[in-house]
Design an enzyme around this catalytic site. Structure first.
Site, PDB file in Angstrom:
ATOM      1  N   HIS A  46      12.321  11.811  29.873  1.00 11.79           N
ATOM      2  CA  HIS A  46      13.077  12.405  28.756  1.00 11.79           C
ATOM      3  C   HIS A  46      12.207  13.357  27.915  1.00 11.79           C
ATOM      4  O   HIS A  46      12.602  14.466  27.597  1.00 11.79           O
ATOM      5  CB  HIS A  46      13.595  11.299  27.830  1.00 11.79           C
ATOM      6  N   ASP A  47      11.015  12.863  27.552  1.00 14.60           N
ATOM      7  CA  ASP A  47      10.234  13.541  26.522  1.00 14.60           C
ATOM      8  C   ASP A  47       9.532  14.806  27.000  1.00 14.60           C
ATOM      9  O   ASP A  47       9.008  15.562  26.180  1.00 14.60           O
ATOM     10  CB  ASP A  47       9.204  12.569  25.936  1.00 14.60           C
ATOM     11  N   ASP A  99       6.172   8.777  20.072  1.00 13.16           N
ATOM     12  CA  ASP A  99       6.041   7.311  20.000  1.00 13.16           C
ATOM     13  C   ASP A  99       5.618   6.770  21.372  1.00 13.16           C
ATOM     14  O   ASP A  99       6.336   5.992  22.009  1.00 13.16           O
ATOM     15  CB  ASP A  99       7.357   6.656  19.543  1.00 13.16           C
ATOM     16  N   ASN A 156       9.137   3.275  20.358  1.00  9.36           N
ATOM     17  CA  ASN A 156       9.086   2.450  21.573  1.00  9.36           C
ATOM     18  C   ASN A 156       8.302   1.159  21.343  1.00  9.36           C
ATOM     19  O   ASN A 156       8.603   0.121  21.941  1.00  9.36           O
ATOM     20  CB  ASN A 156       8.418   3.231  22.712  1.00  9.36           C
ATOM     21  N   ASP A 211       6.658   9.730  26.724  1.00  4.40           N
ATOM     22  CA  ASP A 211       5.847  10.503  25.776  1.00  4.40           C
ATOM     23  C   ASP A 211       4.473  10.794  26.386  1.00  4.40           C
ATOM     24  O   ASP A 211       3.901  11.866  26.183  1.00  4.40           O
ATOM     25  CB  ASP A 211       5.633   9.732  24.479  1.00  4.40           C
ATOM     26  N   PHE A 259      18.372   6.078  22.279  1.00  3.51           N
ATOM     27  CA  PHE A 259      17.380   5.232  21.611  1.00  3.51           C
ATOM     28  C   PHE A 259      16.847   5.849  20.315  1.00  3.51           C
ATOM     29  O   PHE A 259      16.835   5.191  19.265  1.00  3.51           O
ATOM     30  CB  PHE A 259      16.219   4.939  22.565  1.00  3.51           C
ATOM     31  N   ASN A 260      16.339   7.082  20.354  1.00  3.03           N
ATOM     32  CA  ASN A 260      15.704   7.679  19.163  1.00  3.03           C
ATOM     33  C   ASN A 260      16.690   7.792  18.006  1.00  3.03           C
ATOM     34  O   ASN A 260      16.335   7.595  16.841  1.00  3.03           O
ATOM     35  CB  ASN A 260      15.107   9.039  19.498  1.00  3.03           C
ATOM     36  N   THR A 315       9.522  13.624  19.934  1.00  2.00           N
ATOM     37  CA  THR A 315      10.037  12.856  21.079  1.00  2.00           C
ATOM     38  C   THR A 315      10.178  11.369  20.756  1.00  2.00           C
ATOM     39  O   THR A 315      10.203  10.526  21.654  1.00  2.00           O
ATOM     40  CB  THR A 315       9.114  13.020  22.302  1.00  2.00           C
TER      41      THR A 315
HETATM   42  O1  RIB Z   1      16.151   7.704  24.929  1.00  2.00           O
HETATM   43  C1  RIB Z   1      14.894   8.102  25.404  1.00  2.00           C
HETATM   44  C2  RIB Z   1      13.913   8.227  24.290  1.00  2.00           C
HETATM   45  O2  RIB Z   1      13.662   6.957  23.711  1.00  2.00           O
HETATM   46  C3  RIB Z   1      12.530   8.717  24.755  1.00  2.00           C
HETATM   47  O3  RIB Z   1      11.922   9.431  23.721  1.00  2.00           O
HETATM   48  C4  RIB Z   1      11.771   7.445  25.003  1.00  2.00           C
HETATM   49  O4  RIB Z   1      10.352   7.609  24.842  1.00  2.00           O
HETATM   50  C5  RIB Z   1      12.305   6.596  23.901  1.00  2.00           C
HETATM   51  O5  RIB Z   1      11.570   6.894  22.726  1.00  2.00           O
HETATM   52 CA    CA Z   2       9.667   8.881  22.979  1.00  2.00          CA
END
Ligand code: RIB
Ligand code: CA
Length: 317
Positions: free
Chosen positions: A241-242, A11, A41, A16, A168-169, A127
């Site tokens: 993160h990704d 996303d 996102n 990403d 978040f995801n 991701t």
């Molecule tokens: O919590 C971080 C995640 O949430 C990452 O994948 C970032 O791109 C958002 O999507």
């Molecule tokens: Ca992401």
């Protein structure tokens, strides 16, 4: 490592975007069959536009298929404070002339998996919210045997980054995460436990911004947006993160983790999206574990391998 057949579900999203750059720099190790996009996102139109522009900008010739525009149950929850209105901060990329596939991502994924030779399997790196993967597994459960493993950035055993409970995801689509957790497909979870240590420092970001290479400079620009517009400015480093799932595929030795028996809270309360588990030591994790959770990383090695990849893209455009 043999060339790994890979599907990337994402996303984009500034982190990403760096993950896609890392993937593009490792075309010798990854046979990337598709990039699919998912609402996360930003809205599905923006993240799909970004995936098309990023893959073209990195010189990654790969089909892009547009995925689910909504989570399974609840309304979307975008993250403009971290990723900007466009999804890529204030970074402006050349508009790719390419278009997304006609087919929706879930059907496109099914066609790829169903068309694989009998003995072949695909690795999925996800991701964003797991909505596409969950719908694929619900619509076509027979493809499970064609999936070697799913590595996903999502979840957390140590609290959330959107609410006190949820990452978040998993916050955006906990029902999808639960479907994946119960899929019996080999899973590697790259949650906040490890991705909070998968960072680039302010100095490393500034150096990227000053690079003569367009791809490295754009990645520095996108990380700089996150550094200046989120609480990361107080930390002086940004979690990429990704990048963790693909980094683990290539360099598993810089990570540590353990098997866990995990579940996801899909209630409507304050713990919605929380990952549950991580204690029942008396259960046989070897036979009952449903996920391998990464918990630590050699931060310096992570930074070295990621930065090397970003510069390796050189003049890619
Ligand atoms: O919590 C971080 C995640 O949430 C990452 O994948 C970032 O791109 C958002 O999507
Ligand atoms: Ca992401």
């Amino acid at each position: 490592m043999e060339k790994r057949k890979l599907i990337i579900d994402c996303d984009p999203g500034v982190d990403d975007a760096l993950m896609l750059a890392f993937a593009a720099a490792h075309r010798e190790e990854f046979d990337i069959l598709a990039v699919t996009t998912v609402n996360g996102n930003q809205d599905i139109e923006k993240v799909t536009r970004n995936a098309l522009d990023l893959t073209a900008f990195y010189g990654l010739k790969v089909p892009v298929a547009k995925g689910m525009g909504l989570p399974l149950v609840k309304e979307p929850h975008y993250a403009p404070e971290t990723h900007g209105e466009s999804g890529l901060g204030t970074c402006r990329l050349p508009a790719s002339p390419e278009k997304a596939e006609e087919e929706p991502a879930v059907l496109f994924l099914y066609r790829i998996l169903a068309g694989l030779p009998e003995e072949e399997k695909i690795t999925i790196a996800a991701t964003g919210p797991l909505t596409n993967i969950a719908v694929l597994l619900r619509l076509f459960p027979e493809v499970k045997r064609k999936i070697r493993e799913i590595l996903f950035m999502g979840g957390s055993l140590c609290g959330g980054n959107v609410t006190t409970a949820a990452e978040f995801n998993f916050y955006v689509d906990p029902e999808a995460a639960k479907i994946v957790f119960y899929s019996q497909i080999p899973l590697v979870m790259c949650g906040l436990d490890v991705t909070e240590k998968c960072t680039l420092t302010r100095n490393q970001i500034l150096k990227l911004c000053q690079s003569g290479y367009p791809a490295a400079r754009a990645c520095g620009d996108m990380m700089g947006f996150a550094l200046e517009n989120t609480s990361e400015k107080y930390r002086g480093e940004v979690s990429v993160h990704d990048a963790a799932p693909l980094m683990y595929l290539l360099y598993p030795g810089i990570f540590s983790g353990q098997n866990e028996i995990l579940d996801v809270d899909c209630s409507d309360g304050p713990s919605r999206g929380a990952v549950l588990g991580g204690f029942r030591w008396w259960r046989n994790e070897e036979t009952e574990a449903n996920v391998f959770v990464l918990t630590d990383v050699d931060r310096e090695k992570f930074q070295e391998y990621l930065i090397t990849a970003l510069y390796a893209l050189g003049e890619a455009e």
